[in-house]
Design a protein around this motif. Sequence first.
Motif, short mmCIF file in Angstrom:
data_model
loop_
_atom_site.label_atom_id
_atom_site.label_comp_id
_atom_site.label_asym_id
_atom_site.label_seq_id
_atom_site.Cartn_x
_atom_site.Cartn_y
_atom_site.Cartn_z
N PRO A 115 -14.26 27.41 -12.18
CA PRO A 115 -15.63 27.81 -11.86
C PRO A 115 -16.68 26.98 -12.58
N THR A 116 -16.38 26.54 -13.82
CA THR A 116 -17.40 25.81 -14.59
C THR A 116 -17.71 24.47 -13.96
N GLU A 164 -19.51 25.07 -10.62
CA GLU A 164 -20.87 25.53 -10.89
C GLU A 164 -21.75 24.36 -11.29
N ALA A 196 -20.42 32.62 -10.91
CA ALA A 196 -20.51 31.17 -10.97
C ALA A 196 -20.32 30.54 -9.59
N LYS A 240 -22.99 30.36 -6.75
CA LYS A 240 -23.97 29.28 -6.78
C LYS A 240 -23.52 28.07 -5.95
N VAL A 241 -22.25 28.05 -5.56
CA VAL A 241 -21.73 26.90 -4.80
C VAL A 241 -22.27 26.95 -3.38
#
Length: 357
Positions: free
Chosen positions: A49-50, A53, A89, A92-93
């Motif tokens: 996810p990081t 994101e 997270a 936001k994609v």
Amino acid sequence: MALKIGEKIPDFELEAFHNEEIKKIRLSDYKGKWLVLIFYPADFTFICPTELEEAAGLYDDFKKLNAEVMSVSTDTAFVHKAWHDNSPAIKKVNFPMLADSTGKLCEAFGTYIESEGLSLRGSFIIDPDGVLKAFELQALSWLEKFRGKELRKMPHSLPSLPYAYNALEPFIDEQTMRIHHTKHHQAYVDKLNAALEKFPELQKKSVEELLMDLNFVPEEIRTAVRNNGGGHANHSFFWPLMRPGKEDNSPNGKIAEEIQKAFGSFEKFREEFSAAALGRFGSGWAWLVLSKGKLEIYSTANQDSPISEGKTPLLCIDVWEHAYYLKYQNRRADYAQAFFSIINWEKVEENFKKPKA
């Protein structure tokens, strides 16, 4: 063989989750643009996810440079959607999340680990003419870190099959088993983990404990736990009930005696069990259960589990179309007949003899 810098990328078409919908995407749709492909191992993990994101935060900058960004993993588009719906997270994609469920695209780019069904982490840059210009690929040793530190943190995981994917042929084909196990069952596991993400206390419970007291599960995730927890529990119970087929496949021991007592004969049991499988409208399961000390045949809809009704499952057959359609198409009766050749009656006997709650 993996693509090399300077080589033209072949066109591909994959399902993707993008802008709140599942759609088909082709490489040729982006001809004339730069393309950045971000490969990662799996949804519902703790590192992926990081980076996605971060890419989402830069997406507008990429678009100003006439570039499109896409992420790629071997998860299905439905799993992408579930992750997007449940992860702050990943919400936001806003670029396409490609679903390379067969691993073919990952294989073309040299990121696919066949033994794991996962992709290595890597980034690839393709120019407006469709030529690979640069890439960065994570070392294979990283996969061990991923498996050891990320997957073990998930409360529920996909169990291994007790036989090879082709072991049940000709009764159930290899492709069906592979898709059924690695895609359908995996999706139930992923969505169950997603539903439990905000409830650490529930993560400590087994899926059986969750299903035995659904009223204890918060209402906002109760349906998700019922459907996906049921799907996980039902399939985990189902796989060991099968074994390589044989012609004379009938029960012995105590379970044979109880079937005789309850139904009059094994043939009568077979007729009633098949009728339950064929009579289930739409998708669901047919079951042999122990209910109030007596054997009972009945069926459940969707992924509902007998555990939720206080019954003890002994034997079941999955009558969702994904369990048989590649080989049998609409001939559910033929599938049900074939199932009797691969029942693992020793496992049914074991289930019958287990201490009852």
